[in-house]
Design an enzyme around this catalytic site. Sequence first.
Site, PDB file in Angstrom:
ATOM      1  N   HIS A 192      -2.536   1.115   6.882  1.00 15.94           N
ATOM      2  CA  HIS A 192      -2.920   1.070   5.471  1.00 15.94           C
ATOM      3  C   HIS A 192      -3.075   2.487   4.946  1.00 15.94           C
ATOM      4  O   HIS A 192      -3.498   3.394   5.670  1.00 15.94           O
ATOM      5  CB  HIS A 192      -4.238   0.312   5.291  1.00 15.94           C
ATOM      6  CG  HIS A 192      -4.568   0.024   3.862  1.00 15.94           C
ATOM      7  ND1 HIS A 192      -3.921  -0.954   3.133  1.00 15.94           N
ATOM      8  CD2 HIS A 192      -5.444   0.606   3.000  1.00 15.94           C
ATOM      9  CE1 HIS A 192      -4.403  -0.974   1.890  1.00 15.94           C
ATOM     10  NE2 HIS A 192      -5.322  -0.032   1.795  1.00 15.94           N
ATOM     11  N   CYS A 207       0.814  -1.221   0.000  1.00 20.13           N
ATOM     12  CA  CYS A 207       0.000   0.000   0.000  1.00 20.13           C
ATOM     13  C   CYS A 207       0.846   1.269   0.000  1.00 20.13           C
ATOM     14  O   CYS A 207       0.612   2.184  -0.801  1.00 20.13           O
ATOM     15  CB  CYS A 207      -0.968  -0.019   1.178  1.00 20.13           C
ATOM     16  SG  CYS A 207      -0.224   0.083   2.824  1.00 20.13           S
ATOM     17  N   HIS A 217      -5.920   1.819  -4.244  1.00 17.66           N
ATOM     18  CA  HIS A 217      -4.954   1.338  -3.244  1.00 17.66           C
ATOM     19  C   HIS A 217      -4.505  -0.081  -3.563  1.00 17.66           C
ATOM     20  O   HIS A 217      -5.201  -0.841  -4.240  1.00 17.66           O
ATOM     21  CB  HIS A 217      -5.558   1.392  -1.832  1.00 17.66           C
ATOM     22  CG  HIS A 217      -6.738   0.466  -1.626  1.00 17.66           C
ATOM     23  ND1 HIS A 217      -6.978  -0.187  -0.433  1.00 17.66           N
ATOM     24  CD2 HIS A 217      -7.758   0.078  -2.449  1.00 17.66           C
ATOM     25  CE1 HIS A 217      -8.076  -0.909  -0.528  1.00 17.66           C
ATOM     26  NE2 HIS A 217      -8.564  -0.769  -1.724  1.00 17.66           N
TER      27      HIS A 217
END
Length: 352
Positions: free
Chosen positions: A315, A267, A327
């Site tokens: 994240h 990520c 993402h």
Amino acid sequence: MSTGRINRTRGIALAAITTTAVVAGVLFVQGAADAEPKPTLAQARAQVAALQHKAEEAGESANDLRGQIKASSDRVKALQTGIKKQQAQVDAVKRQIGSLAVAGYQTSGMTTTAQLLLSTNPDQFLSQASTAQAYAGQQNSALRRFQAAQGKLADLQASEQTELAALQAVQAQQDGLKKQIQANLDAAEKVLDKLSDDERARIEAENEREEEQAREQRPSRDGRMDDDEELPNVPASGRAAIAVQYAMAQLGDSYVWGAAGPSSFDCSGLTMAAWGKAGVSLSHSSRAQIGEGRRVSKSQLQPGDLVFFYSPISHVGMYIGNGRMVHASRPGKPVKTDSIDLMPYSGAVRPG
């Protein structure tokens, strides 16, 4: 029957009973394990998703140590360069002391008075004696310089050992987190192993379909827009447009911990690479990236802003408008678009 034979017979019987009990116990344990209820498809999906998220958490924690490891490595290299230079200085002073010692030795065998009485040329001797005294003074000065240089060298070497120990400790911590990543991924695979072949095939087909759908949303893969091409429903401009364009061009790519392109990402690797295309340097860590831009509220989000999730942060995605983000989602899933309400929202920043 003799007592010895009776005892042996009893021993054999006891061994047979014990062996039977052990075998029965093993079969019971195996039966109990086999009898564990097989998860439903929905339960398996939930368990796998939870384990994959744990793997991502460990991965981002490991990423967060990258900065410490680099900074510590840089300090070690700087200290090693300093040690090399200081050692050269120590060696140079040692050579100077050696040459001064040889010069002083030539007049050190007898007293100055005796040397003067025995000299055939008193004027020349007095000149030499004055020179010898000068040598002695230089030698004392050189010794003091040597002690100072040697002390500085020892300090640098001690600092190097301390920094090396700190670096090794952080590297060991990161290695432990890498093991956690793999342990969680292995556990997720064991959950899938409990499913039937048809159920596993169904999940694999769903993953392939999700990956293909993500690829279909890609703009130009080279990160540039043609004259007749526009970002898909993303009204970005300036450097943010470059970052969004790059991130969207990676749709369908696989999630791999520690990767930042060209065809796989985690990520923070995706957001780092995307904003890097726009000339903005970010750390490869979601926890670090939240401190590398101007904080913006959820109501003021613009395309290109970075959005963060969970507490502690584990994240990051890139906002693309309409409440959605692009993402690198998690292990086992592709780079894709999702609602920013999919995960517990933590905050947002605007890089650049």
